[in-house]
Design a protein around this motif. Structure first.
Motif, short mmCIF file in Angstrom:
data_model
loop_
_atom_site.label_atom_id
_atom_site.label_comp_id
_atom_site.label_asym_id
_atom_site.label_seq_id
_atom_site.Cartn_x
_atom_site.Cartn_y
_atom_site.Cartn_z
N CYS A 1 9.36 -3.16 -5.13
CA CYS A 1 9.92 -1.92 -5.68
C CYS A 1 10.31 -0.89 -4.62
O CYS A 1 10.95 0.11 -4.95
CB CYS A 1 8.92 -1.29 -6.65
N CYS B 1 2.92 -3.06 -3.19
CA CYS B 1 2.12 -1.96 -3.70
C CYS B 1 0.99 -2.58 -4.54
O CYS B 1 1.06 -3.75 -4.92
CB CYS B 1 2.98 -0.99 -4.52
N CYS C 1 7.15 -1.50 -0.27
CA CYS C 1 6.78 -2.62 -1.13
C CYS C 1 8.00 -3.57 -1.21
O CYS C 1 9.12 -3.12 -1.45
CB CYS C 1 6.40 -2.12 -2.53
N HIS D 1 2.10 -4.33 -7.87
CA HIS D 1 2.83 -5.58 -7.71
C HIS D 1 1.97 -6.65 -7.05
O HIS D 1 2.14 -7.84 -7.32
CB HIS D 1 4.15 -5.33 -6.98
#
Ligand SMILES: [Zn+2]
Length: 263
Positions: A159, A193, A156, A196
Motif C-alpha cells: 500500500c 505494514c 509498504c 498487510h
C-alpha cells in the motif's frame, strides 16, 4: 573520527551483566565502565541498546542490575516500575540467561550493524554467513528489517504506507520453515505494514509470478476501508525495490502461494 560501535560495547556489557545476574549481584556505573573499557558517563548509551533489546524480545530487564550507590538504576532505565525494583531484580536473577546467545556477539570483533546490512544488500548470497554471525533471532530480525527498509525505501510493498513504526519485515518462506540462508535473505523478505503483513502471513494476500497481487476472493469486505486496503489491490503490481537484486525470489513466492488462507 570513526563512529562508536555501540553493539560492540553492548556485547561486552552483556557478558558482564549475565555474570552479575548469575551471582544475584548488582554493579555500579563506574565498575561496568571499567570492565568494558569506557568512561562511566557513556555507559548509559550502551545500556539503552540492551534495554531496547530486552523490551523488544520480552526478556526480563537486565539493565536493572546497574545503578548508583543505593542500588537504584539510572534515569534512562524505563523497563520496570521504579517503585518495585526488587521484584524486577528477582525476575532477572531467576532467568536462565546462559540459555541465550549474546545478541550482540557479531560485533565483538568490531563489525557493526551497518556492515551487516550492507552485506545483506550488496551480496544477498552471503545472507547465510551473516545469519551465522548474528544467530540471536531478535537481533537477526532487527537487522533484516533495517535491510528491507533500505531496499523498499521505507514503504509498504503493497500500500505504500511510510510510517516507520508500523513497517515490518515479512518472510515469504516463514522463519520457522526456512533454511539458514533464507532467514536474512532480502529476496525472502518483503517490507509490509502490520496489516498487510498479517494478511500475507495468513495466506489472504499472495503474489503471482509477475509480482501482481492476488487477494483471497473469499475475504470478507464489510467496510469501504476493508475494500480499499485489500480487494482494490487485486491484480496490481507490488512496489518492487529499484535494484532487482532485492526482488522477491519467484520460487519462494510460488511456495507461499500454496499457503491455505486461515483466519
Ligand atoms: Zn500496507
Amino acid at each position: 573520527m570513526s563512529k562508536v560501535n555501540q553493539h560492540q560495547r553492548a556485547a561486552k556489557a552483556w557478558e558482564v551483566l549475565i555474570k552479575v545476574a548469575e551471582k544475584k549481584d548488582f554493579v555500579r556505573y563506574k565498575e561496568l565502565g571499567d570492565k568494558i573499557g569506557i568512561h562511566h558517563r557513556v555507559v548509559r548509551f550502551v545500556l539503552a541498546v540492551i534495554q531496547d533489546y530486552c523490551l523488544e524480545n520480552n526478556l526480563p530487564p537486565l539493565t536493572i542490575l546497574i545503578g548508583d550507590e543505593n542500588g537504584m538504576p539510572g534515569k534512562g532505565f524505563t523497563a520496570w516500575d521504579r517503585d518495585n525494583i526488587n521484584q524486577g531484580k528477582e525476575e532477572v536473577y531467576n532467568y536462565n540467561w546462559s540459555s541465550l546467545q549474546n545478541p550482540f556477539r557479531f560485533a565483538l570483533k568490531g563489525e557493526s550493524e551497518e556492515d551487516l546490512i550492507t552485506t545483506l544488500l550488496e551480496k544477498p548470497e552471503k545472507s547465510k554467513e551473516v545469519y551465522q554471525k548474528v544467530k540471536a533471532r531478535g537481533m537477526a530480525q532487527i537487522i533484516f528489517r533495517k535491510a528491507l527498509l533500505k531496499a523498499y525505501k521505507s514503504r509498504c510493498a503493497i500500500c505504500g504506507l511510510s510510517y516507520d513504526i508500523v513497517l515490518q519485515a515479512a518472510h515469504i518462506i516463514p522463519w520457522s520453515k526456512c533454511n539458514l540462508g533464507q532467514k536474512m535473505d532480502v529476496c525472502n523478505g518483503l517490507l509490509l505494514c502490520a496489516n498487510h503483513h498479517c494478511l500475507f502471513d495468513k495466506g489472504h494476500i499472495k503474489i503471482d509470478s509477475d509480482y501482481n497481487l492476488i487477494i483471497n476472493p473469499k475475504l470478507k469486505q464489510i467496510t469501504n476501508l476493508d475494500k480499499n486496503s485489500t480487494r482494490n489491490f487485486n491484480n496490481q503490481k507490488i512496489r518492487l525495490p529499484k535494484n532487482n537484486l532485492w526482488w522477491p525470489n519467484s520460487k519462494y513466492l510460488a511456495s507461499h502461494r500454496e499457503t491455505k488462507p486461515t483466519s
